[in-house]
Write an enzyme that holds these catalytic residues in place. Structure first.
Site, PDB file in Angstrom:
ATOM      1  N   ALA A  66       0.630  -1.324   0.035  1.00  0.00           N
ATOM      2  CA  ALA A  66      -0.110   0.073  -0.190  1.00  0.00           C
ATOM      3  C   ALA A  66       1.002   1.257   0.019  1.00  0.00           C
ATOM      4  O   ALA A  66       2.221   1.157   0.541  1.00  0.00           O
ATOM      5  CB  ALA A  66      -1.001   0.081   1.128  1.00  0.00           C
ATOM      6  N   GLY A 112       0.383  -4.908   0.759  1.00  0.00           N
ATOM      7  CA  GLY A 112      -0.617  -5.108  -0.020  1.00  0.00           C
ATOM      8  C   GLY A 112      -0.482  -5.818  -1.313  1.00  0.00           C
ATOM      9  O   GLY A 112      -1.653  -6.246  -1.883  1.00  0.00           O
ATOM     10  N   GLU A 115      -0.780  -9.282  -0.556  1.00  0.00           N
ATOM     11  CA  GLU A 115      -2.347  -9.612  -0.320  1.00  0.00           C
ATOM     12  C   GLU A 115      -3.103  -9.641  -1.565  1.00  0.00           C
ATOM     13  O   GLU A 115      -3.947 -10.346  -1.922  1.00  0.00           O
ATOM     14  CB  GLU A 115      -2.724  -8.477   0.777  1.00  0.00           C
ATOM     15  CG  GLU A 115      -2.158  -8.644   1.839  1.00  0.00           C
ATOM     16  CD  GLU A 115      -2.332  -7.249   2.953  1.00  0.00           C
ATOM     17  OE1 GLU A 115      -2.124  -6.260   2.655  1.00  0.00           O
ATOM     18  OE2 GLU A 115      -3.056  -7.611   4.084  1.00  0.00           O
ATOM     19  N   GLU A 135       4.538  -5.184   7.449  1.00  0.00           N
ATOM     20  CA  GLU A 135       3.842  -4.025   8.003  1.00  0.00           C
ATOM     21  C   GLU A 135       4.112  -3.961   9.451  1.00  0.00           C
ATOM     22  O   GLU A 135       3.910  -2.707   9.843  1.00  0.00           O
ATOM     23  CB  GLU A 135       2.073  -4.426   7.922  1.00  0.00           C
ATOM     24  CG  GLU A 135       1.229  -4.348   6.643  1.00  0.00           C
ATOM     25  CD  GLU A 135       1.662  -5.473   5.792  1.00  0.00           C
ATOM     26  OE1 GLU A 135       2.556  -6.319   6.028  1.00  0.00           O
ATOM     27  OE2 GLU A 135       1.038  -5.384   4.709  1.00  0.00           O
TER      28      GLU A 135
HETATM   29  N1  COA Z   1       4.632   3.228  -0.773  1.00  0.00           N
HETATM   30  C1  COA Z   1       4.856   4.293  -1.146  1.00  0.00           C
HETATM   31  N2  COA Z   1       6.193   4.362  -1.918  1.00  0.00           N
HETATM   32  C2  COA Z   1       6.921   3.291  -2.021  1.00  0.00           C
HETATM   33  C3  COA Z   1       6.591   2.061  -1.556  1.00  0.00           C
HETATM   34  C4  COA Z   1       5.388   1.923  -0.929  1.00  0.00           C
HETATM   35  N3  COA Z   1       4.800   0.907  -0.006  1.00  0.00           N
HETATM   36  N4  COA Z   1       7.384   1.141  -1.934  1.00  0.00           N
HETATM   37  C5  COA Z   1       8.364   1.916  -2.607  1.00  0.00           C
HETATM   38  N5  COA Z   1       7.961   3.198  -2.646  1.00  0.00           N
HETATM   39  C6  COA Z   1       8.653   4.260  -3.310  1.00  0.00           C
HETATM   40  C7  COA Z   1       9.847   4.746  -2.582  1.00  0.00           C
HETATM   41  O1  COA Z   1       9.600   5.663  -1.636  1.00  0.00           O
HETATM   42  C8  COA Z   1      10.639   5.283  -3.859  1.00  0.00           C
HETATM   43  O2  COA Z   1      10.006   6.524  -4.084  1.00  0.00           O
HETATM   44  P1  COA Z   1      11.034   7.952  -4.293  1.00  0.00           P
HETATM   45  O3  COA Z   1      12.014   7.616  -5.315  1.00  0.00           O
HETATM   46  O4  COA Z   1      10.091   8.921  -4.691  1.00  0.00           O
HETATM   47  O5  COA Z   1      11.903   8.146  -3.124  1.00  0.00           O
HETATM   48  C9  COA Z   1      10.634   4.516  -4.827  1.00  0.00           C
HETATM   49  O6  COA Z   1       9.323   3.578  -4.594  1.00  0.00           O
HETATM   50  C10 COA Z   1      11.457   3.242  -5.041  1.00  0.00           C
HETATM   51  O7  COA Z   1      11.804   2.459  -3.719  1.00  0.00           O
HETATM   52  P2  COA Z   1      13.079   2.384  -3.094  1.00  0.00           P
HETATM   53  O8  COA Z   1      12.908   2.145  -1.708  1.00  0.00           O
HETATM   54  O9  COA Z   1      14.118   3.456  -3.365  1.00  0.00           O
HETATM   55  O10 COA Z   1      13.663   1.029  -3.748  1.00  0.00           O
HETATM   56  P3  COA Z   1      14.817  -0.048  -2.938  1.00  0.00           P
HETATM   57  O11 COA Z   1      15.167  -0.944  -4.350  1.00  0.00           O
HETATM   58  O12 COA Z   1      15.639   0.646  -2.279  1.00  0.00           O
HETATM   59  O13 COA Z   1      13.891  -0.590  -2.153  1.00  0.00           O
HETATM   60  C11 COA Z   1      11.920  -1.931  -1.155  1.00  0.00           C
HETATM   61  C12 COA Z   1      12.628  -1.624  -2.483  1.00  0.00           C
HETATM   62  C13 COA Z   1      10.726  -2.633  -1.766  1.00  0.00           C
HETATM   63  C14 COA Z   1      12.510  -2.828  -0.402  1.00  0.00           C
HETATM   64  C15 COA Z   1      11.350  -0.561  -0.378  1.00  0.00           C
HETATM   65  O14 COA Z   1      10.774   0.286  -1.277  1.00  0.00           O
HETATM   66  C16 COA Z   1      10.532  -0.807   0.568  1.00  0.00           C
HETATM   67  O15 COA Z   1      10.827  -1.366   1.583  1.00  0.00           O
HETATM   68  N6  COA Z   1       9.411  -0.525   0.372  1.00  0.00           N
HETATM   69  C17 COA Z   1       8.354  -0.278   1.330  1.00  0.00           C
HETATM   70  C18 COA Z   1       7.686  -1.966   1.270  1.00  0.00           C
HETATM   71  C19 COA Z   1       6.559  -2.097   2.481  1.00  0.00           C
HETATM   72  O16 COA Z   1       6.721  -1.761   3.612  1.00  0.00           O
HETATM   73  N7  COA Z   1       5.169  -2.308   2.176  1.00  0.00           N
HETATM   74  C20 COA Z   1       4.287  -2.482   3.060  1.00  0.00           C
HETATM   75  C21 COA Z   1       3.484  -1.324   2.955  1.00  0.00           C
HETATM   76  S1  COA Z   1       2.093  -1.350   3.973  1.00  0.00           S
END
Ligand code: COA
Length: 259
Positions: A66, A112, A115, A135
């Protein structure tokens, strides 16, 4: 309807829905959830469509969860509403859709995203996929059905481990645990999904929809899945597709369910 966060392509009775926010790793914001809901409803009501394939754009991510930015300042009531609306408009919708949904998990399937893949009827993952429910690392819990569907798919013990640790499973581990049906190289992912879709397309859409209702009945409170199966089995006998399927067998020809 025109979409800005997803791309919908129909061909050969397959509807391919691609979540298209690659710069945000296809995170599910409100607008994307609304568009997905509309696209699934539209594909289900299109009698030309027999299978839906859901994937994410780019090579890195299916859906990274999400959209965290959108709910970062939510209150208790807003959080509850976010979850309830999501369940109703998308995740339960997909799970109970009468058209089979294959999730082509092409990379990160987190929160999500996992999910949504778990709401889909079948999951095929590329070898680079990473799946998890992170989460609790954000101070919340999975709110789009993850606490329920993960335990249904991989068992309670392993589900607790994945949720408590906020960790990610690689694709091979997900295969071992039954979280995905198959793992293929990323370059082969769409072809593999299409091949499976074409097998499904040979069969009776009515019977497939009935099978979805029966299998899902087992997970509904107070519903006797066996009783639902008896009802649905009986109803099949009143369909043209049953006549076609049985006649084709007796005449030693392939059935044609898509006239
Ligand atoms: N919500 C909003 N934005 C998200 C996102 C999310 N769940 N997951 C990734 N993004 C965005 C990042 O903020 C970033 O945006 P920016 O360039 O404007 O800063 C972009 O996507 C790229 O992500 P980034 O974190 O730079 O990539 P990465 O390869 O270093 O890491 C992940 C990849 C998936 C490990 C990391 O993005 C992450 O942990 N995301 C969240 C996962 C999460 O907790 N999901 C559950 C949400 S309830």
């Amino acid at each position: 309807m025109s979409y800005t966060n997803i791309v919908v392509e129909n061909s050969n009775h397959i509807c391919k829905i691609t979540i298209n926010r690659p710069d945000k790793l296809n995170a599910l914001n409100k607008a994307t959830i609304e568009e997905l809901s509309a696209a699934f409803k539209s594909a289900e009501s299109d009698s030309e469509i027999g299978v839906i394939i859901l994937t994410g754009s780019g090579e890195k991510s299916f859906v990274a969860g999400a959209d965290i930015k959108e709910f970062a300042d939510f209150s208790i009531d807003q959080g509850k509403e976010l979850s309830a609306k999501g369940h109703d408009s998308l995740f339960n919708l997909v799970e109970n859709l009468s058209t089979p949904v294959i999730a082509a998990v092409n990379g990160f399937a987190l929160g999500g995203g996992l999910e949504l893949a778990m709401s889909s009827h079948i999951r095929i993952a590329s070898s680079n996929a990473r799946l998890g429910l992170p989460e609790v690392s954000l101070g919340v819990i999975p709110g789009y059905g993850g606490t329920q569907r993960l335990a249904q798919l991989i068992g309670r013990g392993k589900a607790f481990e994945l949720i408590f640790s906020a960790g990610m499973m690689d694709a091979e581990t997900a295969l071992k645990w039954g979280l995905v049906n198959e793992v293929v190289e990323q370059a082969d992912l769409m072809a593999t999904c299409e091949k499976l879709a074409s097998k499904i397309l040979n069969n009776s859409p009515n019977a497939i929809a009935a099978a979805i209702r029966c299998v899902n009945a087992n997970y509904q409170n107070g519903v006797d899945g066996y009783a639902v199966e008896i009802e649905e089995f009986g109803k099949c006998f009143g369909t043209e597709e049953f006549n076609e399927g049985t006649q084709a067998f007796l005449e030693k020809r392939k059935p044609n369910f898509r006239k």
